[in-house]
Scaffold this motif. Structure first.
Motif, PDB file in Angstrom:
ATOM      1  N   ILE A  86      -2.727  58.914  65.920  1.00 59.95           N
ATOM      2  CA  ILE A  86      -1.374  59.320  66.619  1.00 59.95           C
ATOM      3  C   ILE A  86      -2.335  60.810  67.903  1.00 59.95           C
ATOM      4  CG2 ILE A  86       0.224  59.156  64.392  1.00 59.95           C
ATOM      5  CD1 ILE A  86       0.867  62.169  64.327  1.00 59.95           C
ATOM      6  N   TYR A  87      -1.223  60.219  68.804  1.00 66.65           N
ATOM      7  CA  TYR A  87      -1.674  60.705  69.893  1.00 66.65           C
ATOM      8  C   TYR A  87      -0.034  61.677  70.011  1.00 66.65           C
ATOM      9  CZ  TYR A  87      -4.732  62.581  73.216  1.00 66.65           C
ATOM     10  OH  TYR A  87      -5.861  63.426  73.824  1.00 66.65           O
ATOM     11  N   GLY A  88       0.717  62.846  70.558  1.00 67.14           N
ATOM     12  CA  GLY A  88       1.030  63.260  71.108  1.00 67.14           C
ATOM     13  C   GLY A  88       1.251  63.663  72.494  1.00 67.14           C
ATOM     14  N   LYS A  89       1.688  63.419  73.971  1.00 62.39           N
ATOM     15  CA  LYS A  89       1.999  63.350  74.674  1.00 62.39           C
ATOM     16  C   LYS A  89       3.891  63.909  75.179  1.00 62.39           C
ATOM     17  CE  LYS A  89       2.215  60.850  79.433  1.00 62.39           C
ATOM     18  NZ  LYS A  89       2.226  58.883  79.347  1.00 62.39           N
ATOM     19  N   VAL A  90       3.445  65.278  75.968  1.00 66.41           N
ATOM     20  CA  VAL A  90       4.401  65.891  76.952  1.00 66.41           C
ATOM     21  C   VAL A  90       4.875  65.185  78.514  1.00 66.41           C
ATOM     22  CG1 VAL A  90       5.484  67.764  77.652  1.00 66.41           C
ATOM     23  CG2 VAL A  90       4.158  67.677  75.910  1.00 66.41           C
ATOM     24  N   HIS A  91       5.436  64.568  78.447  1.00 68.17           N
ATOM     25  CA  HIS A  91       5.374  63.606  79.881  1.00 68.17           C
ATOM     26  C   HIS A  91       6.566  64.992  80.820  1.00 68.17           C
ATOM     27  CE1 HIS A  91       6.729  61.187  83.225  1.00 68.17           C
ATOM     28  NE2 HIS A  91       8.397  61.496  82.759  1.00 68.17           N
ATOM     29  N   PHE A  92       6.044  65.310  81.785  1.00 71.07           N
ATOM     30  CA  PHE A  92       6.980  66.613  82.841  1.00 71.07           C
ATOM     31  C   PHE A  92       7.653  65.171  83.939  1.00 71.07           C
ATOM     32  CE2 PHE A  92       4.441  69.314  81.150  1.00 71.07           C
ATOM     33  CZ  PHE A  92       4.758  70.495  81.446  1.00 71.07           C
ATOM     34  N   LYS A  93       8.924  65.297  83.415  1.00 66.54           N
ATOM     35  CA  LYS A  93       9.996  64.663  84.922  1.00 66.54           C
ATOM     36  C   LYS A  93       9.849  65.379  86.374  1.00 66.54           C
ATOM     37  CE  LYS A  93      12.840  63.786  80.868  1.00 66.54           C
ATOM     38  NZ  LYS A  93      14.429  63.295  79.990  1.00 66.54           N
ATOM     39  N   ASN A  94       8.842  66.668  86.610  1.00 64.43           N
ATOM     40  CA  ASN A  94       8.698  67.196  88.103  1.00 64.43           C
ATOM     41  C   ASN A  94       7.277  66.932  88.129  1.00 64.43           C
ATOM     42  OD1 ASN A  94      11.748  68.485  89.299  1.00 64.43           O
ATOM     43  ND2 ASN A  94      11.468  69.036  86.761  1.00 64.43           N
ATOM     44  N   ARG A  95       7.231  66.911  89.352  1.00 70.26           N
ATOM     45  CA  ARG A  95       5.802  67.468  90.333  1.00 70.26           C
ATOM     46  C   ARG A  95       6.068  68.288  90.087  1.00 70.26           C
ATOM     47  NH1 ARG A  95       4.214  63.765  88.159  1.00 70.26           N
ATOM     48  NH2 ARG A  95       3.914  62.088  89.189  1.00 70.26           N
ATOM     49  N   ALA A  96       4.558  69.468  89.633  1.00 72.96           N
ATOM     50  CA  ALA A  96       4.352  71.018  90.102  1.00 72.96           C
ATOM     51  C   ALA A  96       3.586  71.082  91.205  1.00 72.96           C
ATOM     52  CB  ALA A  96       3.363  71.583  88.818  1.00 72.96           C
ATOM     53  N   MET A  97       4.290  72.287  91.969  1.00 75.41           N
ATOM     54  CA  MET A  97       3.718  72.846  92.951  1.00 75.41           C
ATOM     55  C   MET A  97       3.520  73.624  93.457  1.00 75.41           C
ATOM     56  SD  MET A  97       7.168  71.999  94.260  1.00 75.41           S
ATOM     57  CE  MET A  97       7.264  70.274  94.383  1.00 75.41           C
ATOM     58  N   ALA A  98       2.353  74.147  94.290  1.00 76.79           N
ATOM     59  CA  ALA A  98       2.116  75.866  94.118  1.00 76.79           C
ATOM     60  C   ALA A  98       1.671  76.137  95.371  1.00 76.79           C
ATOM     61  CB  ALA A  98       1.059  76.537  93.062  1.00 76.79           C
ATOM     62  N   ILE A  99       1.832  77.347  96.125  1.00 74.59           N
ATOM     63  CA  ILE A  99       1.567  77.632  97.481  1.00 74.59           C
ATOM     64  C   ILE A  99       0.839  79.025  97.444  1.00 74.59           C
ATOM     65  CG2 ILE A  99       3.217  78.545  99.320  1.00 74.59           C
ATOM     66  CD1 ILE A  99       4.968  76.883  96.784  1.00 74.59           C
ATOM     67  N   ILE A 100       0.105  78.601  97.875  1.00 73.40           N
ATOM     68  CA  ILE A 100      -0.753  80.355  98.508  1.00 73.40           C
ATOM     69  C   ILE A 100      -0.473  81.058  99.845  1.00 73.40           C
ATOM     70  CG2 ILE A 100      -3.020  81.340  98.549  1.00 73.40           C
ATOM     71  CD1 ILE A 100      -3.155  78.258  97.054  1.00 73.40           C
ATOM     72  N   PRO A 101       0.410  81.025 100.307  1.00 74.09           N
ATOM     73  CA  PRO A 101       0.371  81.927 101.757  1.00 74.09           C
ATOM     74  C   PRO A 101      -0.705  83.301 102.212  1.00 74.09           C
ATOM     75  CG  PRO A 101       2.219  82.838  99.690  1.00 74.09           C
ATOM     76  CD  PRO A 101       0.974  82.254  99.215  1.00 74.09           C
ATOM     77  N   ILE A 102      -1.029  82.313 103.442  1.00 76.61           N
ATOM     78  CA  ILE A 102      -1.296  84.169 103.905  1.00 76.61           C
ATOM     79  C   ILE A 102      -1.025  84.150 105.081  1.00 76.61           C
ATOM     80  CG2 ILE A 102      -3.732  83.734 104.439  1.00 76.61           C
ATOM     81  CD1 ILE A 102      -3.846  83.675 102.250  1.00 76.61           C
ATOM     82  N   ASP A 103      -0.510  85.777 105.493  1.00 76.12           N
ATOM     83  CA  ASP A 103      -0.287  86.233 107.214  1.00 76.12           C
ATOM     84  C   ASP A 103      -1.928  85.997 107.223  1.00 76.12           C
ATOM     85  OD1 ASP A 103      -1.011  88.100 105.966  1.00 76.12           O
ATOM     86  OD2 ASP A 103       1.142  88.601 105.720  1.00 76.12           O
ATOM     87  N   SER A 104      -1.048  86.393 109.070  1.00 71.83           N
ATOM     88  CA  SER A 104      -2.422  86.427 110.311  1.00 71.83           C
ATOM     89  C   SER A 104      -2.909  87.622 109.713  1.00 71.83           C
ATOM     90  CB  SER A 104      -1.940  87.341 111.386  1.00 71.83           C
ATOM     91  OG  SER A 104      -1.202  87.987 111.078  1.00 71.83           O
ATOM     92  N   GLU A 105      -2.502  88.607 108.536  1.00 73.95           N
ATOM     93  CA  GLU A 105      -3.782  89.698 108.504  1.00 73.95           C
ATOM     94  C   GLU A 105      -4.397  89.626 106.728  1.00 73.95           C
ATOM     95  OE1 GLU A 105      -0.396  91.073 108.973  1.00 73.95           O
ATOM     96  OE2 GLU A 105      -0.943  90.708 110.906  1.00 73.95           O
ATOM     97  N   GLY A 106      -4.076  88.536 106.501  1.00 69.23           N
ATOM     98  CA  GLY A 106      -5.071  88.295 106.096  1.00 69.23           C
ATOM     99  C   GLY A 106      -4.147  88.113 103.775  1.00 69.23           C
ATOM    100  N   ASN A 107      -3.043  88.363 103.914  1.00 67.42           N
ATOM    101  CA  ASN A 107      -2.261  88.897 103.077  1.00 67.42           C
ATOM    102  C   ASN A 107      -1.562  87.812 102.428  1.00 67.42           C
ATOM    103  OD1 ASN A 107      -2.584  92.013 103.378  1.00 67.42           O
ATOM    104  ND2 ASN A 107      -0.601  91.956 104.939  1.00 67.42           N
ATOM    105  N   THR A 108      -1.589  87.784 100.845  1.00 71.03           N
ATOM    106  CA  THR A 108      -0.585  87.285 100.392  1.00 71.03           C
ATOM    107  C   THR A 108       0.191  87.504  99.404  1.00 71.03           C
ATOM    108  OG1 THR A 108      -0.971  85.040  99.125  1.00 71.03           O
ATOM    109  CG2 THR A 108      -2.505  87.031  98.048  1.00 71.03           C
TER     110      THR A 108
END
Length: 180
Positions: free
Chosen positions: A36-58
């Protein structure tokens, strides 16, 4: 060898809610034995963001993660329905969690978050040319927002203070792209 050595005999739904579906797969494994094999199916796509401003901040988001029973620092992230434009979902998440708008978006990677038990796919973006607006937290979110120089976020990864896999991968990839 890139051919699938597994044979699926039967898939039985075990649990289902608006976000995930848990399935039990009756299989024949690569050695030819039943299992047997257990599987978790996600109903959404994960998305992640690295915001970077003009001074190099996040920006990092701090929140209590119920499944782990810990407080976690992470890059802004969330889920978007499969079939919905991923970039539009990422823009919505960045606005909700930080209040930021970005003029420049670059997809920097796609990763599977835990390929041994789930089919979850995460898409990560670098967001630049930022404008600050108001946050729009969801009812389940109690978030702390931290603006900091990007090298400090990288240090948090290297010291083990940031442990979320999507955040770790995204910050390390962004560090390479940005030349840190």
């Amino acid at each position: 060898m890139t051919d699938n050595p597994w044979k699926t005999l039967k898939i039985t739904p075990v649990y289902d809610n608006p976000w995930i579906r848990l399935e039990q797969h009756d299989i024949i494994n690569p050695a030819g034995k039943p299992g047997i094999y257990g599987k978790v199916h996600f109903k959404n796509r994960a998305m992640a963001i690295i915001p970077i401003d003009s001074e190099g901040n996040t920006w990092l988001i701090g929140q209590y993660r119920y499944p782990l029973d810990v407080y976690s620092w992470e890059i802004p992230m969330g889920g978007g329905p499969i079939g919905m434009d991923l970039l539009e979902s990422a823009k919505r998440e960045l606005k909700e969690e930080t209040g930021l708008f970005a003029e420049k978006w670059t997809e920097i990677m796609k990763i599977h978050t835990s390929n041994s038990v789930t089919d979850e796919l995460a898409i990560l973006y670098l967001a630049e040319e930022l404008t600050q607006g108001e946050t729009e937290f969801e009812e389940t979110e109690v978030l702390q927002i931290k603006k900091l120089p990007f090298p400090e976020a990288l240090d948090m990864v290297m010291s083990g203070e940031i442990t979320d896999s999507i955040s770790v991968a995204g910050i390390l990839k962004a560090a390479r792209i940005l030349g840190y």
